[in-house]
Design a protein around this motif. Structure first.
Motif, PDB file in Angstrom:
ATOM      1  N   LYS A 213     -28.251  18.352  29.213  1.00  0.00           N
ATOM      2  CA  LYS A 213     -26.892  17.905  29.586  1.00  0.00           C
ATOM      3  C   LYS A 213     -26.013  17.721  28.350  1.00  0.00           C
ATOM      4  CE  LYS A 213     -28.524  15.718  33.865  1.00  0.00           C
ATOM      5  NZ  LYS A 213     -28.504  17.030  34.560  1.00  0.00           N
ATOM      6  N   ASP A 214     -26.017  18.742  27.504  1.00  0.00           N
ATOM      7  CA  ASP A 214     -25.247  18.725  26.265  1.00  0.00           C
ATOM      8  C   ASP A 214     -23.765  18.463  26.581  1.00  0.00           C
ATOM      9  OD1 ASP A 214     -24.895  21.104  23.489  1.00  0.00           O
ATOM     10  OD2 ASP A 214     -23.723  19.336  24.058  1.00  0.00           O
ATOM     11  N   PRO A 215     -23.239  17.282  26.195  1.00  0.00           N
ATOM     12  CA  PRO A 215     -21.881  16.895  26.593  1.00  0.00           C
ATOM     13  C   PRO A 215     -20.780  17.781  26.010  1.00  0.00           C
ATOM     14  CG  PRO A 215     -22.731  15.368  24.953  1.00  0.00           C
ATOM     15  CD  PRO A 215     -23.868  16.277  25.306  1.00  0.00           C
ATOM     16  N   TYR A 216     -21.167  18.631  25.038  1.00  0.00           N
ATOM     17  CA  TYR A 216     -20.175  19.511  24.412  1.00  0.00           C
ATOM     18  C   TYR A 216     -19.865  20.721  25.301  1.00  0.00           C
ATOM     19  CZ  TYR A 216     -18.101  22.561  20.820  1.00  0.00           C
ATOM     20  OH  TYR A 216     -17.262  23.402  20.122  1.00  0.00           O
ATOM     21  N   LEU A 217     -20.748  20.975  26.243  1.00  0.00           N
ATOM     22  CA  LEU A 217     -20.638  22.212  27.034  1.00  0.00           C
ATOM     23  C   LEU A 217     -19.758  22.020  28.263  1.00  0.00           C
ATOM     24  CD1 LEU A 217     -24.334  23.478  26.925  1.00  0.00           C
ATOM     25  CD2 LEU A 217     -22.450  23.882  25.309  1.00  0.00           C
ATOM     26  N   PRO A 218     -18.745  22.863  28.423  1.00  0.00           N
ATOM     27  CA  PRO A 218     -17.854  22.753  29.603  1.00  0.00           C
ATOM     28  C   PRO A 218     -18.620  22.788  30.923  1.00  0.00           C
ATOM     29  CG  PRO A 218     -16.866  24.186  27.964  1.00  0.00           C
ATOM     30  CD  PRO A 218     -18.246  23.868  27.469  1.00  0.00           C
ATOM     31  N   ALA A 219     -19.682  23.595  31.020  1.00  0.00           N
ATOM     32  CA  ALA A 219     -20.427  23.660  32.290  1.00  0.00           C
ATOM     33  C   ALA A 219     -21.028  22.303  32.633  1.00  0.00           C
ATOM     34  CB  ALA A 219     -21.525  24.718  32.208  1.00  0.00           C
ATOM     35  N   VAL A 220     -21.311  21.486  31.611  1.00  0.00           N
ATOM     36  CA  VAL A 220     -21.870  20.138  31.855  1.00  0.00           C
ATOM     37  C   VAL A 220     -20.776  19.194  32.359  1.00  0.00           C
ATOM     38  CG1 VAL A 220     -22.971  18.134  30.718  1.00  0.00           C
ATOM     39  CG2 VAL A 220     -23.705  20.448  30.159  1.00  0.00           C
ATOM     40  N   MET A 221     -19.528  19.527  32.036  1.00  0.00           N
ATOM     41  CA  MET A 221     -18.410  18.660  32.454  1.00  0.00           C
ATOM     42  C   MET A 221     -18.030  18.893  33.912  1.00  0.00           C
ATOM     43  SD  MET A 221     -16.133  19.128  29.027  1.00  0.00           S
ATOM     44  CE  MET A 221     -16.921  19.039  27.414  1.00  0.00           C
ATOM     45  N   VAL A 222     -18.631  19.910  34.523  1.00  0.00           N
ATOM     46  CA  VAL A 222     -18.388  20.152  35.952  1.00  0.00           C
ATOM     47  C   VAL A 222     -19.296  19.222  36.740  1.00  0.00           C
ATOM     48  CG1 VAL A 222     -18.562  21.818  37.837  1.00  0.00           C
ATOM     49  CG2 VAL A 222     -17.703  22.543  35.586  1.00  0.00           C
ATOM     50  N   ASN A 223     -18.657  18.332  37.500  1.00  0.00           N
ATOM     51  CA  ASN A 223     -19.427  17.379  38.305  1.00  0.00           C
ATOM     52  C   ASN A 223     -18.517  16.890  39.426  1.00  0.00           C
ATOM     53  OD1 ASN A 223     -21.299  15.674  39.295  1.00  0.00           O
ATOM     54  ND2 ASN A 223     -21.039  14.099  37.726  1.00  0.00           N
ATOM     55  N   PRO A 224     -18.437  17.651  40.514  1.00  0.00           N
ATOM     56  CA  PRO A 224     -17.462  17.325  41.562  1.00  0.00           C
ATOM     57  C   PRO A 224     -17.593  15.870  42.026  1.00  0.00           C
ATOM     58  CG  PRO A 224     -18.599  19.385  42.063  1.00  0.00           C
ATOM     59  CD  PRO A 224     -19.284  18.793  40.875  1.00  0.00           C
ATOM     60  N   SER A 225     -16.485  15.137  41.951  1.00  0.00           N
ATOM     61  CA  SER A 225     -16.554  13.680  42.202  1.00  0.00           C
ATOM     62  C   SER A 225     -16.987  13.391  43.639  1.00  0.00           C
ATOM     63  CB  SER A 225     -15.185  13.049  41.933  1.00  0.00           C
ATOM     64  OG  SER A 225     -14.176  13.827  42.530  1.00  0.00           O
ATOM     65  N   ARG A 226     -16.508  14.210  44.577  1.00  0.00           N
ATOM     66  CA  ARG A 226     -16.900  13.945  45.973  1.00  0.00           C
ATOM     67  C   ARG A 226     -17.616  15.148  46.582  1.00  0.00           C
ATOM     68  NH1 ARG A 226     -11.763  13.589  48.513  1.00  0.00           N
ATOM     69  NH2 ARG A 226     -11.205  14.802  46.724  1.00  0.00           N
ATOM     70  N   GLY A 227     -17.796  16.178  45.766  1.00  0.00           N
ATOM     71  CA  GLY A 227     -18.362  17.413  46.323  1.00  0.00           C
ATOM     72  C   GLY A 227     -19.817  17.599  45.957  1.00  0.00           C
ATOM     73  N   LYS A 228     -20.336  18.715  46.432  1.00  0.00           N
ATOM     74  CA  LYS A 228     -21.745  19.038  46.160  1.00  0.00           C
ATOM     75  C   LYS A 228     -21.793  20.163  45.109  1.00  0.00           C
ATOM     76  CE  LYS A 228     -23.483  18.000  50.839  1.00  0.00           C
ATOM     77  NZ  LYS A 228     -22.485  18.409  51.855  1.00  0.00           N
ATOM     78  N   MET A 229     -22.874  20.152  44.310  1.00  0.00           N
ATOM     79  CA  MET A 229     -23.016  21.181  43.282  1.00  0.00           C
ATOM     80  C   MET A 229     -24.383  21.834  43.430  1.00  0.00           C
ATOM     81  SD  MET A 229     -21.864  20.851  39.365  1.00  0.00           S
ATOM     82  CE  MET A 229     -23.008  19.592  38.792  1.00  0.00           C
ATOM     83  N   PHE A 230     -24.376  23.161  43.316  1.00  0.00           N
ATOM     84  CA  PHE A 230     -25.616  23.924  43.463  1.00  0.00           C
ATOM     85  C   PHE A 230     -25.766  24.865  42.271  1.00  0.00           C
ATOM     86  CE2 PHE A 230     -26.006  22.824  47.979  1.00  0.00           C
ATOM     87  CZ  PHE A 230     -24.680  22.577  48.338  1.00  0.00           C
ATOM     88  N   PHE A 231     -26.975  24.942  41.748  1.00  0.00           N
ATOM     89  CA  PHE A 231     -27.278  25.940  40.716  1.00  0.00           C
ATOM     90  C   PHE A 231     -28.227  26.965  41.329  1.00  0.00           C
ATOM     91  CE2 PHE A 231     -25.576  24.570  36.607  1.00  0.00           C
ATOM     92  CZ  PHE A 231     -25.103  23.308  36.936  1.00  0.00           C
ATOM     93  N   LEU A 232     -27.808  28.200  41.383  1.00  0.00           N
ATOM     94  CA  LEU A 232     -28.689  29.271  41.854  1.00  0.00           C
ATOM     95  C   LEU A 232     -29.018  30.120  40.639  1.00  0.00           C
ATOM     96  CD1 LEU A 232     -26.806  30.369  45.135  1.00  0.00           C
ATOM     97  CD2 LEU A 232     -28.305  28.387  44.752  1.00  0.00           C
ATOM     98  N   ILE A 233     -30.290  29.996  40.194  1.00  0.00           N
ATOM     99  CA  ILE A 233     -30.673  30.720  38.973  1.00  0.00           C
ATOM    100  C   ILE A 233     -31.921  31.543  39.249  1.00  0.00           C
ATOM    101  CG2 ILE A 233     -29.698  28.896  37.531  1.00  0.00           C
ATOM    102  CD1 ILE A 233     -32.480  27.893  36.917  1.00  0.00           C
ATOM    103  N   ASP A 234     -32.119  32.584  38.486  1.00  0.00           N
ATOM    104  CA  ASP A 234     -33.357  33.336  38.669  1.00  0.00           C
ATOM    105  C   ASP A 234     -34.403  32.814  37.684  1.00  0.00           C
ATOM    106  OD1 ASP A 234     -32.298  36.474  37.045  1.00  0.00           O
ATOM    107  OD2 ASP A 234     -32.720  34.473  36.215  1.00  0.00           O
TER     108      ASP A 234
END
Ligand code: 6PG
Length: 246
Positions: A213-234
């Motif tokens: 959870k490197d705080p420098y990375l924009p992808a880490v700053m994505v955290n929907p306050s009321r929404g759901k988040m999914f990571f689909l990775i291979d």
């Protein structure tokens, strides 16, 4: 946040296509429309092609699906680097969807800043937003760059601090063309965010995002306050997960 590790890009794309169908059914039934913002790059191309294929196209009521872009390059829509072209070639050209449901970034403006302003006005109008209000996308599809960027929000870029505007123009020396992007407050106001990541070249950044959870990375700053988040990775992109520091 839900992380799904799937065999390969095809499996990731099929899983994402099934989620898209489910979300479209849910939101069209609940609200009469399904409003999506899509990303570019290479990873989602197969997903878009699947959604436009005989296997999926008829499962979705395109009359009530609305497409916006999470980001766009400041190039003509027929340019090989255009995110509009990516979706049009793989999906929009294959389905019956009302023209007025498609909301591309207008990239034939005099500058990326004008494009960004116009896109912000278009989003405010579509969502009937009053000043200071954020749009609520039902789904935002995102990728992750090897440097941890998402949409066109790059590490260390001033756009990270943008809290007032919905859309920003990003002049980035290292990333090809100038870009137009959704800002973090908009992304974090989404009902659902799906990240797609595939390939060994994403294994390091996926570990940094999901575990460190490197705080420098924009992808880490994505955290929907009321929404759901999914990571689909291979499996390749997830190959460092659960293992020691890399
Ligand atoms: C873009 C995308 C960008 C992309 C990442 C990952 O316009 O390029 O929106 O954020 O999602 O760079 O790209 P790949 O899928 O090609 O790895």
């Amino acid at each position: 946040m839900k992380v799904h590790v799937l065999q390969d890009l095809e499996a990731v794309s099929i899983f994402a296509a099934n989620m898209f169908v489910d979300f479209s059914e849910h939101y069209i039934a609940a609200k009469g429309r399904f409003v999506v913002a899509v990303s570019g790059g290479s990873t989602p191309a197969r997903l878009y092609a699947l959604l436009g294929s005989d296997r999926y196209a008829d499962k979705i009521d395109w009359r009530f699906v609305y497409f916006f872009w999470a980001d766009e390059r400041f190039v003509p829509h027929d340019h090989h680097n255009s995110n509009f072209r990516l979706l049009h070639e793989n999906l929009l050209s294959k389905i019956q969807i009302p023209h007025e449901n498609i909301h591309p970034v207008s990239t034939n403006e005099s500058s990326p800043h004008i494009s960004a302003e116009k896109y912000e006005d278009e989003i405010k109008s579509f969502f009937h937003l009053s000043n200071g209000e954020l749009p609520e996308f039902d789904l935002i599809l995102l990728g992750i760059g090897e440097d941890g960027h998402t949409a066109s929000i790059f590490p260390g870029n001033a756009v990270l601090e943008e809290k007032e505007h919905l859309i920003a123009a990003v002049e980035s020396k290292t990333h090809m063309h100038p870009r137009i992007t959704l800002t973090l407050p908009v992304i974090n106001n989404a009902r659902n965010v799906i990240f797609l990541a595939s390939g060994k070249n994403k294994a390091s950044v996926v570990k940094k995002v999901l575990e460190e959870k490197d705080p420098y990375l924009p992808a880490v700053m994505v955290n929907p306050s009321r929404g759901k988040m999914f990571f689909l990775i291979d499996r390749d992109a997830g190959m460092y997960l659960g293992k020691g520091p890399k």
